[in-house]
Design a protein around this motif. Sequence first.
Motif, PDB file in Angstrom:
ATOM      1  N   HIS A 277     104.864 -20.675 178.450  1.00  0.00           N
ATOM      2  CA  HIS A 277     103.793 -20.984 177.484  1.00  0.00           C
ATOM      3  C   HIS A 277     103.040 -22.330 177.297  1.00  0.00           C
ATOM      4  CE1 HIS A 277     101.846 -19.591 173.763  1.00  0.00           C
ATOM      5  NE2 HIS A 277     102.029 -20.952 173.309  1.00  0.00           N
ATOM      6  N   ARG A 278     104.005 -23.196 177.178  1.00  0.00           N
ATOM      7  CA  ARG A 278     103.034 -24.664 177.011  1.00  0.00           C
ATOM      8  C   ARG A 278     102.198 -24.924 178.068  1.00  0.00           C
ATOM      9  NH1 ARG A 278     106.464 -30.075 175.517  1.00  0.00           N
ATOM     10  NH2 ARG A 278     104.544 -31.650 175.048  1.00  0.00           N
ATOM     11  N   GLU A 279     102.680 -24.835 179.275  1.00  0.00           N
ATOM     12  CA  GLU A 279     101.700 -24.915 180.583  1.00  0.00           C
ATOM     13  C   GLU A 279     100.457 -24.340 180.449  1.00  0.00           C
ATOM     14  OE1 GLU A 279     105.356 -26.605 183.786  1.00  0.00           O
ATOM     15  OE2 GLU A 279     104.544 -24.354 183.903  1.00  0.00           O
ATOM     16  N   ALA A 280     100.761 -22.845 180.236  1.00  0.00           N
ATOM     17  CA  ALA A 280      99.457 -21.901 180.371  1.00  0.00           C
ATOM     18  C   ALA A 280      98.483 -22.561 179.116  1.00  0.00           C
ATOM     19  CB  ALA A 280      99.897 -20.422 179.859  1.00  0.00           C
ATOM     20  N   VAL A 281      98.943 -22.598 178.014  1.00  0.00           N
ATOM     21  CA  VAL A 281      98.150 -22.935 176.974  1.00  0.00           C
ATOM     22  C   VAL A 281      97.432 -24.484 177.359  1.00  0.00           C
ATOM     23  CG1 VAL A 281      97.774 -23.718 174.486  1.00  0.00           C
ATOM     24  CG2 VAL A 281      99.196 -21.747 175.102  1.00  0.00           C
ATOM     25  N   HIS A 282      98.159 -25.428 177.846  1.00  0.00           N
ATOM     26  CA  HIS A 282      97.408 -26.578 178.106  1.00  0.00           C
ATOM     27  C   HIS A 282      96.358 -26.376 179.198  1.00  0.00           C
ATOM     28  CE1 HIS A 282      97.650 -31.072 178.671  1.00  0.00           C
ATOM     29  NE2 HIS A 282      97.136 -30.814 179.718  1.00  0.00           N
ATOM     30  N   LEU A 283      96.543 -25.534 180.165  1.00  0.00           N
ATOM     31  CA  LEU A 283      95.553 -25.318 180.900  1.00  0.00           C
ATOM     32  C   LEU A 283      94.400 -24.800 180.536  1.00  0.00           C
ATOM     33  CD1 LEU A 283      97.404 -23.922 184.408  1.00  0.00           C
ATOM     34  CD2 LEU A 283      96.051 -25.842 184.135  1.00  0.00           C
ATOM     35  N   LEU A 284      94.630 -23.630 179.542  1.00  0.00           N
ATOM     36  CA  LEU A 284      93.525 -22.880 179.226  1.00  0.00           C
ATOM     37  C   LEU A 284      92.692 -23.760 178.104  1.00  0.00           C
ATOM     38  CD1 LEU A 284      95.507 -19.511 178.110  1.00  0.00           C
ATOM     39  CD2 LEU A 284      93.344 -20.067 179.979  1.00  0.00           C
ATOM     40  N   GLY A 285      93.287 -24.695 177.469  1.00  0.00           N
ATOM     41  CA  GLY A 285      92.832 -25.690 176.612  1.00  0.00           C
ATOM     42  C   GLY A 285      91.593 -26.624 177.202  1.00  0.00           C
ATOM     43  N   ASN A 286      92.045 -26.857 178.499  1.00  0.00           N
ATOM     44  CA  ASN A 286      91.237 -27.673 179.055  1.00  0.00           C
ATOM     45  C   ASN A 286      89.901 -26.949 179.798  1.00  0.00           C
ATOM     46  OD1 ASN A 286      91.817 -30.377 178.671  1.00  0.00           O
ATOM     47  ND2 ASN A 286      93.585 -30.157 180.069  1.00  0.00           N
ATOM     48  N   ALA A 287      90.089 -25.528 179.891  1.00  0.00           N
ATOM     49  CA  ALA A 287      89.178 -24.678 180.838  1.00  0.00           C
ATOM     50  C   ALA A 287      87.683 -24.687 180.335  1.00  0.00           C
ATOM     51  CB  ALA A 287      89.890 -23.611 181.054  1.00  0.00           C
ATOM     52  N   VAL A 288      86.792 -24.389 181.149  1.00  0.00           N
ATOM     53  CA  VAL A 288      85.513 -23.929 180.934  1.00  0.00           C
ATOM     54  C   VAL A 288      85.832 -22.491 180.678  1.00  0.00           C
ATOM     55  CG1 VAL A 288      83.123 -23.709 181.884  1.00  0.00           C
ATOM     56  CG2 VAL A 288      84.404 -25.676 182.512  1.00  0.00           C
ATOM     57  N   CYS A 289      84.775 -21.737 179.534  1.00  0.00           N
ATOM     58  CA  CYS A 289      85.010 -20.620 179.390  1.00  0.00           C
ATOM     59  C   CYS A 289      84.088 -20.021 180.427  1.00  0.00           C
ATOM     60  CB  CYS A 289      84.191 -19.994 178.068  1.00  0.00           C
ATOM     61  SG  CYS A 289      85.354 -20.768 176.571  1.00  0.00           S
ATOM     62  N   PRO A 290      84.587 -18.852 181.347  1.00  0.00           N
ATOM     63  CA  PRO A 290      84.176 -18.303 182.500  1.00  0.00           C
ATOM     64  C   PRO A 290      82.842 -17.776 181.790  1.00  0.00           C
ATOM     65  CG  PRO A 290      86.164 -17.908 182.822  1.00  0.00           C
ATOM     66  CD  PRO A 290      86.200 -18.447 181.407  1.00  0.00           C
ATOM     67  N   PRO A 291      82.535 -16.898 181.039  1.00  0.00           N
ATOM     68  CA  PRO A 291      81.430 -16.056 180.671  1.00  0.00           C
ATOM     69  C   PRO A 291      80.175 -17.149 180.490  1.00  0.00           C
ATOM     70  CG  PRO A 291      82.932 -15.095 179.613  1.00  0.00           C
ATOM     71  CD  PRO A 291      83.577 -16.388 180.024  1.00  0.00           C
ATOM     72  N   VAL A 292      80.465 -18.366 179.814  1.00  0.00           N
ATOM     73  CA  VAL A 292      79.437 -19.571 179.730  1.00  0.00           C
ATOM     74  C   VAL A 292      78.975 -19.952 181.129  1.00  0.00           C
ATOM     75  CG1 VAL A 292      78.793 -21.657 178.727  1.00  0.00           C
ATOM     76  CG2 VAL A 292      80.554 -20.063 177.550  1.00  0.00           C
ATOM     77  N   ALA A 293      79.765 -20.274 182.195  1.00  0.00           N
ATOM     78  CA  ALA A 293      79.516 -20.843 183.428  1.00  0.00           C
ATOM     79  C   ALA A 293      78.823 -19.878 184.028  1.00  0.00           C
ATOM     80  CB  ALA A 293      81.238 -20.926 184.215  1.00  0.00           C
ATOM     81  N   ARG A 294      79.170 -18.528 183.984  1.00  0.00           N
ATOM     82  CA  ARG A 294      78.437 -17.432 184.626  1.00  0.00           C
ATOM     83  C   ARG A 294      76.900 -17.315 184.069  1.00  0.00           C
ATOM     84  NH1 ARG A 294      80.030 -12.154 181.470  1.00  0.00           N
ATOM     85  NH2 ARG A 294      78.462 -13.432 180.040  1.00  0.00           N
ATOM     86  N   ASP A 295      76.628 -17.501 182.759  1.00  0.00           N
ATOM     87  CA  ASP A 295      75.390 -17.436 182.121  1.00  0.00           C
ATOM     88  C   ASP A 295      74.585 -18.713 182.701  1.00  0.00           C
ATOM     89  OD1 ASP A 295      76.085 -14.999 181.263  1.00  0.00           O
ATOM     90  OD2 ASP A 295      76.140 -15.440 179.055  1.00  0.00           O
TER      91      ASP A 295
END
Length: 304
Positions: A277-295
């Motif tokens: 869980h901790r690793e998954a949340v760390h990766l997600l918290g640093n990420a770009v939101c895909p729909p924003v990148a798409r738009d």
Amino acid sequence: MRAVDLFAGAGGFSTGATMAGCSVVWAANHWPLAVQFHEANHPGAQHVCQDLHQANWSRVPAHDLLLASPCCQGHSKARGKSAGNPQHDESRSTAWAVVSALEFHRPSAAVIENVPEFLDWALYPAWSAAMEALGYSLSPHVIDAAEHGVPQHRVRMFIVATRSRAPIELNLQPREHVPATSFVDFSAGRWSLVDKPGRAAATLERVRNGRRCHGDRFLSAYYGNERGGRSMHRPIGTITTRDRWAVVDGERMRMLSAQECRAAMGFPAEYVLPTQHREAVHLLGNAVCPPVARDVINALRAAI
């Protein structure tokens, strides 16, 4: 359109580019775990795990679009950028890898994502001058992910760099807000009593405030400025690299699951995450939101 992704992390930029019809041909990050899961989700791209200050850009495939999310911790107010932490100086310097990559390949466009405070960086005038010296016109756009169908208020800055005489202002059409109810699953997760032995007094006070404002079901932040809770009928606040949001349901509460954080970031439900869980949340918290990148990418393609 062929794209490369610098500081690819969990792959939000790459996922958004794919949604926009791009082919992501190369991705890099310095964290082996990030590279491992980016490759699991984007197997068609070449992957490199290294410090991008030392990248050999001649080994990067030809591309039309460069995507980059340089480290934001040295700019973010949340991380105390004025505290004199030398690690913040090092993190800010990652933005120069973007200049180095563009100098070698000269793609027609680039999109650089960071926190809005990136524009206040003492070296931003020098960085932007270097970009302009390479023939790029820069157009910063401050965007809230909630305006692009993501069930999260997440304000980030996207600098659109194009080889054009003048900066390009994107025509970004706002989408309807999506509430937190779209991803919270009340039948799942590990619940505990709100008023259990050892629960912090500050947490109990936040829950009491939340009940007064929102009733029995709401979101409560473990840190930050959301002291009165947050309605489930609006987008959640920013997903961070460590657990921040709890779901309160009457007399029980629990933290958001990694799967709920994934949905709150706008990633597809099938997107592969670490089992820890901790690793998954760390990766997600640093990420770009895909729909924003798409738009952003779709608007860029329409403008050039």
